[in-house]
Scaffold this motif. Structure first.
Motif, PDB file in Angstrom:
ATOM      1  N   LEU A  64      67.828 113.252  12.275  1.00  0.00           N
ATOM      2  CA  LEU A  64      68.554 114.512  12.252  1.00  0.00           C
ATOM      3  C   LEU A  64      68.903 114.831  13.575  1.00  0.00           C
ATOM      4  O   LEU A  64      70.028 115.423  13.951  1.00  0.00           O
ATOM      5  CB  LEU A  64      67.668 115.578  11.612  1.00  0.00           C
ATOM      6  CG  LEU A  64      67.179 115.508  10.336  1.00  0.00           C
ATOM      7  CD1 LEU A  64      66.107 116.275   9.735  1.00  0.00           C
ATOM      8  CD2 LEU A  64      68.595 115.676   9.160  1.00  0.00           C
ATOM      9  N   VAL A  65      68.164 114.380  14.554  1.00  0.00           N
ATOM     10  CA  VAL A  65      68.448 114.892  15.978  1.00  0.00           C
ATOM     11  C   VAL A  65      69.737 114.160  16.582  1.00  0.00           C
ATOM     12  O   VAL A  65      70.747 114.729  17.164  1.00  0.00           O
ATOM     13  CB  VAL A  65      67.160 114.425  17.096  1.00  0.00           C
ATOM     14  CG1 VAL A  65      67.834 114.597  18.417  1.00  0.00           C
ATOM     15  CG2 VAL A  65      66.172 115.370  16.663  1.00  0.00           C
ATOM     16  N   ALA A  66      69.859 112.949  16.005  1.00  0.00           N
ATOM     17  CA  ALA A  66      70.837 112.174  16.526  1.00  0.00           C
ATOM     18  C   ALA A  66      72.400 112.552  15.731  1.00  0.00           C
ATOM     19  O   ALA A  66      73.300 112.493  16.326  1.00  0.00           O
ATOM     20  CB  ALA A  66      70.758 110.532  15.781  1.00  0.00           C
ATOM     21  N   ALA A  67      72.202 113.034  14.410  1.00  0.00           N
ATOM     22  CA  ALA A  67      73.258 113.861  13.888  1.00  0.00           C
ATOM     23  C   ALA A  67      73.445 114.989  14.305  1.00  0.00           C
ATOM     24  O   ALA A  67      74.501 115.811  13.937  1.00  0.00           O
ATOM     25  CB  ALA A  67      73.145 113.845  12.353  1.00  0.00           C
ATOM     26  N   GLY A  68      72.725 115.449  15.288  1.00  0.00           N
ATOM     27  CA  GLY A  68      72.896 116.900  15.893  1.00  0.00           C
ATOM     28  C   GLY A  68      72.555 118.069  15.244  1.00  0.00           C
ATOM     29  O   GLY A  68      73.015 119.370  15.331  1.00  0.00           O
TER      30      GLY A  68
END
Ligand SMILES: [Zn+2]
Length: 146
Positions: free
Chosen positions: A100-104
């Motif tokens: 989720l973090v990587a996807a922003g």
């Protein structure tokens, strides 16, 4: 009969002339009309941006994002965003949060023992289906839980 393309194009441009420059309608690669601002910032329309983001996460991740924001069926939609945190342990939960973090869509907060708190970003709120009021609620109460 001659079909005057140039003239049609001129008329088209005249019709699209708006008072607000950033709101000039342009087209995304998918064919949908979007604003110049959206296309400059994201390279695609809002729907395509969201689809691209969703493609980078697993379906289970999305459920966690919704849970993070209280955007689940047992609460009415007008209440969504009443919470915005997810305490992830190590392992699968943590991996889901990292995606989720990587996807922003989320951002990592403080760690507490082997738990790490994660919070939804504005884009995460949008992806979870929150409306403007819900996003404000979720982003305005971004104090870390005590
Ligand atoms: Zn598009």
């Amino acid at each position: 009969m001659m079909y005057d393309l140039a003239r049609v194009e001129r008329q088209h441009l005249a019709n699209n002339k708006g008072p607000v420059f950033s709101l000039i309608r342009k087209r995304c690669a998918c064919g949908k009309a979007s604003t110049a601002k959206q296309l400059t910032q994201h390279g695609k329309c809002a729907a395509c941006s969201l689809a691209a983001v969703r493609a980078t996460i697993m379906p289970g991740d999305f459920a966690k994002l919704q849970h993070m924001l209280g955007a689940v069926q047992q609460y009415p939609k007008c209440k969504w965003g009443w919470r915005n945190y997810f305490a992830a342990g190590s392992g699968q939960q943590h991996e889901a949060m990292q995606r989720l973090v990587a996807a922003g869509l989320a951002t990592a907060g403080r760690a507490c023992g082997d738990m790490t708190y994660f919070y939804a970003t504005r884009m995460g709120c949008k992806a979870a289906g929150l409306d403007a009021a819900g996003i404000k609620r979720a982003m305005g109460t971004d104090d870390e839980p005590s």
